[in-house]
Write a protein that holds these residues in place. Structure first.
Motif: not given
Length: 395
Positions: A252, A256-257, A260-261, A263-264, A371, A378, A384, A389, A391
């Protein structure tokens, strides 16, 4: 106070077992199995079944040329390798770019419904006995398909996972350094899992199943690769792991990116635990349940919660010992504090573009567990989206 001490040791055991202890137990079990291991199946040099390479893609126009060249360079008979892209929802011309390749089957719908819906839609069009899934932005080793299909000579094998590798660069930040170390550790655990009985989940960058074993997956599924592979295992087949079959991609672009990955993935992990709750039945699934709970379920459920609870519990126990008198609980309290300070320093140095990878590891470990908490929230809020989206990846 005695009850609090007992609670502390239970929580600490869960955390230790989840991240270290299971690896040690697994290593020991594999060593014991090797002592009694019988001779395995001998590979047939001419075993080359027809294979479909299925590549789901959303707005991957800039990866088409690279991915296609990589696919065409694979060391597998051209007449036995079918290349199939499904580009549902893409509006950047991905499907039009693929029109330049007459040997490729392209399935496209304008509506975007998520990766698993795209896979569900085209699986009944796959006629080869083996289907290999791969992401558009990952490159496969030249012999990846050959190493994948070799495992299917064993009729008990229903799914094969390849190895995910991360480009390792000297200037990697916390995402690159942490992710690379994490995947090396994961690869080791997968090798031992497979040797003991079965891997518990495949990586979407590269895995394969027997086409006949595919069952349509729920359309709101977040971790399609995990659900597809574990559903195969539920049928009594094993998931094997072949590190010689590898897919490589960039880490990544930054933490931050990566957050995001993850968390999903964490939200998808909770969803998977709920939907695969039958696998928690150790009386029915035996070794598979043991591996699944130890390697996956604890990471997505109890371990992050235990880490949070250890902070106030150790604080109380340390205070009860005097706070500065370095007995066992006080010492552990300060070691815990040192770990979180190291994670904070890793965050600080990342933002100052200072490379000190020894601090990136605790930072990445913290991000992983953070995460899971955000992913749980989420999932509970049903917030979600099934649409991925992507990364951003390091250049």
């Amino acid at each position: 106070m005695e009850n609090l001490k007992l609670t502390f040791w239970i929580l600490l055991f869960i955390v230790f077992y989840t991240y270290v202890g299971y690896g040690l137990v697994l290593f020991l079990l594999v060593k014991i199995k090797r002592v009694f291991k019988t001779k395995g199946i001998q590979s047939k040099s001419n075993y080359q079944p027809e294979v479909t390479l299925l590549i789901p893609a959303y707005n991957e126009k800039h990866f088409v040329a690279q991915k296609m060249q990589n696919s065409l360079d694979l060391n597998y008979p051209k007449d036995k390798l079918k290349i199939c892209w499904v580009t549902d929802g893409s509006n950047d011309g991905t499907n039009l770019k693929l029109a330049d390749y007459d040997m490729v089957d392209v399935f496209h719908e304008d509506q975007r419904k998520g990766k698993i819906n795209a896979i569900n839609r085209v699986m009944d069009k796959v006629k080869t006995p083996i289907v290999v899934y791969s992401d558009a932005n990952t490159l496969l080793g030249k012999d990846a398909i050959h190493h994948i299909v070799t495992c299917f000579e064993d009729e008990k094998v229903g799914c094969v996972s390849g190895e995910k590798r991360i480009f390792n660069k000297d200037k990697d930040d916390a995402a690159g350094a942490g992710e690379g170390l994490y995947w090396r550790y994961e690869s080791t655990l997968k090798k031992w899992d497979a040797e003991l009985y079965s891997v518990v989940g495949a990586a979407g960058e590269l895995f394969a199943i027997r086409t006949a074993l595919y069952n349509e997956v729920e359309p709101d599924t977040l971790l399609d690769d995990f659900m597809i592979s574990l559903r195969v295992a539920q049928k009594g087949y094993t998931i094997q792991y072949n590190p010689k079959a590898y897919a490589i991609e960039s880490a990544s672009a930054n933490v931050k990116e990566e957050l995001k990955r993850k968390i999903r993935i964490s939200a998808g992990g909770i969803q998977s635990v709920v939907r695969l709750r039958a696998l928690l039945n150790v009386f029915k699934y035996k070794t598979l349940s043991f591996q699944y709970i130890s390697h996956r379920v604890l990471r997505w459920t109890l371990a992050p919660l235990c880490l949070m609870l250890l902070i106030p519990i150790l604080g109380v126990l340390s205070y009860n010992e005097g706070g500065l008198d370095f007995h066992i609980y006080t010492t552990l309290f300060w070691l815990q504090g040192f770990f979180y300070v190291a994670a904070l320093l890793g965050w600080y140095l990342k933002h100052r573009a200072i490379s000190l990878k020894v601090l990136y590891v605790p930072y990445y470990f913290f991000i992983m567990n953070y995460s899971v908490v955000l992913g749980f929230v989420r999932y509970m809020n049903n917030a979600q989206s099934v649409n991925w989206e992507r990364a951003k990846r390091a250049a």
